[in-house]
Design an enzyme around this catalytic site. Sequence first.
Site, PDB file in Angstrom:
ATOM      1  N   HIS A  21      15.714  26.987  21.466  1.00  0.00           N
ATOM      2  CA  HIS A  21      15.732  25.442  21.744  1.00  0.00           C
ATOM      3  C   HIS A  21      16.972  25.074  22.583  1.00  0.00           C
ATOM      4  CE1 HIS A  21      15.356  21.111  21.328  1.00  0.00           C
ATOM      5  NE2 HIS A  21      14.306  21.384  20.810  1.00  0.00           N
ATOM      6  N   ASP A  51       7.701  24.227  16.349  1.00  0.00           N
ATOM      7  CA  ASP A  51       6.513  24.697  16.524  1.00  0.00           C
ATOM      8  C   ASP A  51       6.313  25.922  15.581  1.00  0.00           C
ATOM      9  OD1 ASP A  51       5.660  22.858  18.219  1.00  0.00           O
ATOM     10  OD2 ASP A  51       6.786  23.537  20.021  1.00  0.00           O
TER      11      ASP A  51
HETATM   12  N1  CMC Z   1      12.292  34.724  22.933  1.00  0.00           N
HETATM   13  C1  CMC Z   1      13.343  35.819  23.520  1.00  0.00           C
HETATM   14  N2  CMC Z   1      14.236  35.331  24.145  1.00  0.00           N
HETATM   15  C2  CMC Z   1      14.613  33.897  24.215  1.00  0.00           C
HETATM   16  C3  CMC Z   1      13.717  32.811  23.710  1.00  0.00           C
HETATM   17  C4  CMC Z   1      12.533  33.446  23.023  1.00  0.00           C
HETATM   18  N3  CMC Z   1      11.882  32.398  22.345  1.00  0.00           N
HETATM   19  N4  CMC Z   1      14.208  31.770  23.946  1.00  0.00           N
HETATM   20  C5  CMC Z   1      15.345  31.919  24.666  1.00  0.00           C
HETATM   21  N5  CMC Z   1      15.583  33.266  24.886  1.00  0.00           N
HETATM   22  C6  CMC Z   1      16.626  33.981  25.391  1.00  0.00           C
HETATM   23  C7  CMC Z   1      16.581  33.697  27.040  1.00  0.00           C
HETATM   24  O1  CMC Z   1      15.781  34.746  27.781  1.00  0.00           O
HETATM   25  C8  CMC Z   1      18.078  33.440  27.582  1.00  0.00           C
HETATM   26  O2  CMC Z   1      18.442  34.835  27.499  1.00  0.00           O
HETATM   27  P1  CMC Z   1      19.621  35.528  28.583  1.00  0.00           P
HETATM   28  O3  CMC Z   1      20.880  34.456  28.107  1.00  0.00           O
HETATM   29  O4  CMC Z   1      19.826  36.806  28.194  1.00  0.00           O
HETATM   30  O5  CMC Z   1      18.864  35.155  29.925  1.00  0.00           O
HETATM   31  C9  CMC Z   1      18.524  32.793  26.421  1.00  0.00           C
HETATM   32  O6  CMC Z   1      17.943  32.950  25.334  1.00  0.00           O
HETATM   33  C10 CMC Z   1      18.931  31.312  26.417  1.00  0.00           C
HETATM   34  O7  CMC Z   1      17.500  30.773  26.959  1.00  0.00           O
HETATM   35  P2  CMC Z   1      17.153  29.921  28.168  1.00  0.00           P
HETATM   36  O8  CMC Z   1      15.544  30.091  28.539  1.00  0.00           O
HETATM   37  O9  CMC Z   1      18.011  29.666  29.028  1.00  0.00           O
HETATM   38  O10 CMC Z   1      16.997  28.463  27.244  1.00  0.00           O
HETATM   39  P3  CMC Z   1      16.037  27.153  27.486  1.00  0.00           P
HETATM   40  O11 CMC Z   1      17.126  26.136  27.004  1.00  0.00           O
HETATM   41  O12 CMC Z   1      16.285  27.075  28.915  1.00  0.00           O
HETATM   42  O13 CMC Z   1      14.999  27.158  27.031  1.00  0.00           O
HETATM   43  C11 CMC Z   1      13.102  27.105  25.336  1.00  0.00           C
HETATM   44  C12 CMC Z   1      14.554  26.701  25.713  1.00  0.00           C
HETATM   45  C13 CMC Z   1      12.723  26.483  24.231  1.00  0.00           C
HETATM   46  C14 CMC Z   1      12.130  26.651  26.559  1.00  0.00           C
HETATM   47  C15 CMC Z   1      13.162  28.740  25.210  1.00  0.00           C
HETATM   48  O14 CMC Z   1      13.996  28.941  24.068  1.00  0.00           O
HETATM   49  C16 CMC Z   1      11.597  29.031  24.984  1.00  0.00           C
HETATM   50  O15 CMC Z   1      10.900  29.576  25.680  1.00  0.00           O
HETATM   51  N6  CMC Z   1      11.240  29.150  23.663  1.00  0.00           N
HETATM   52  C17 CMC Z   1       9.864  29.599  23.298  1.00  0.00           C
HETATM   53  C18 CMC Z   1       9.028  28.787  23.507  1.00  0.00           C
HETATM   54  C19 CMC Z   1       8.957  27.564  22.362  1.00  0.00           C
HETATM   55  O16 CMC Z   1       9.007  27.904  21.140  1.00  0.00           O
HETATM   56  N7  CMC Z   1       8.991  26.378  22.749  1.00  0.00           N
HETATM   57  C20 CMC Z   1       9.163  25.037  21.960  1.00  0.00           C
HETATM   58  C21 CMC Z   1      10.372  24.437  22.118  1.00  0.00           C
HETATM   59  S1  CMC Z   1      10.590  23.406  20.550  1.00  0.00           S
HETATM   60  C22 CMC Z   1       9.580  22.211  20.832  1.00  0.00           C
HETATM   61  C23 CMC Z   1       9.149  21.559  21.944  1.00  0.00           C
HETATM   62  O17 CMC Z   1      10.292  21.138  22.741  1.00  0.00           O
HETATM   63  O18 CMC Z   1       8.067  20.971  22.197  1.00  0.00           O
END
Ligand code: CMC
Length: 433
Positions: free
Chosen positions: A308, A366
Amino acid sequence: MAKDSVTITHNGTGKSFEYALKQGTIGPPAVDITALYRDAGIFTYDPGFMATASCHSAITYIDGEQGILLYRGYPIEQLATKASFLEVAYLLMHGDLPNEVRLDEFEHVISRHTMLNENLKNFLAGFHYDAHPMAILCGVVGSLSAFYHDSLDVHDADHRLISARRLIAKVPTIAAAAYKHNVGEPIMYPRNDLRYCANFLHMMFATPCEDYEPSLIAEKALNLLFILHADHEQNASTSTVRLAGSSGANPFACIAAGIASLWGPAHGGANEAVLDMLEEIGDVGNAPKYMDKAKDKDDPFRLMGFGHRVYKNYDPRAKIIREVCHQVLNELADANNPMFDLALKLEEIALSDDYFVERRLYPNVDFYSGIIYQALGIPRNMFTVMFAVARTVGWVSHWMEMMGDPNNRIGRPRQIYHGPPTRDYLPFSQRSG
Ligand code: CMC
């Protein structure tokens, strides 16, 4: 220099500029840099708004480090166990919990707005039979502005309130109608004698030939999920609603924009993606392979329902849903749900894996919600629609807050331009390539 200010020094010119810190009730302060471009001729760069507050708001507070979520100051754990969804809707919209009389009035008004204009059915009929219900929801909610002209003056507080109530009342009717369109059954009219969540289950599962009495546990579970999804401050879809609304666009168009944003798998679309993922993994024995894929930067696979932007601790909503999952599955005689067992195991593996621990990736709202929806008989392609029904309350609350703010200005970010510098138009004969 004032203690509650930040000084920015431009190393090129040696000039310094002082900016005030703005402090909310709780949470970190924000430096007000609105005059930075005027003063120093520079913009700030913050893609994804990692450190930028886009507005003032008194609706929802999140402490991502501690895993705290408050609606108008009330901890989510208290509201989830004690309140009804419409009580929470009133709280988010109006700032305080309603007394009994106000809640009665509110429930009455919402139930009197649940019907759709009959001509809206023609819109629904135009969609292909297998259209994704989010596509239908987005299109039909957008079309409401063509039907309810009498509440479209966004500068009139009464119009804003009527539109907001119409949206809270009609979005569930449209959502259930989208499902009925998919399965080829007649659209069910709402029943005003039922509570909000029971009425939604009725519109989903009753047919003209057979009534449907929702079980109390199903109604309770839905009430809880709707409360947990009702608002989450400046998330992507709410920010989309605010940005769309900042131009003076009508509320139905703004909420349709929010629905479009919610649909993405990084946002509300994740609840559907989690179940797809669990089905693909199939068995705990395959978990290590998928964990490796999630950690592989060359593989687009991510552990859906994990991570998140704000929570760097267990999402408090996921904690509540996980507990309720046990209860709901037991009561619905689905205690040995293999998807739930697999999800619990995946969580256990992820929370002891260095990759997830270092990045502070925990289950989000989720991860478990789809398992409950599935147990209630809600089809997978409706999961994000369910999220949208609940989040409509948050969207309209933010839209009303923004439109009532005399300092509201059109949202208009700046950019760092990387295209060609000025060049002259050339005739064909002088163009290369
Ligand atoms: N699986 C594997 N790696 C992950 C995941 C995941 N679900 N989420 C984040 N990471 C890694 C990402 O690759 C990055 O690694 P590095 O620092 O080595 O590059 C690190 O963790 C930080 O992640 P980010 O993508 O920079 O974080 P963000 O704040 O931009 O994204 C997020 C947040 C929710 C989009 C992301 O965690 C994600 O894609 N999660 C899976 C989709 C999901 O469950 N979404 C629902 C979010 S909660 C409800 C809502 O908002 O509707």
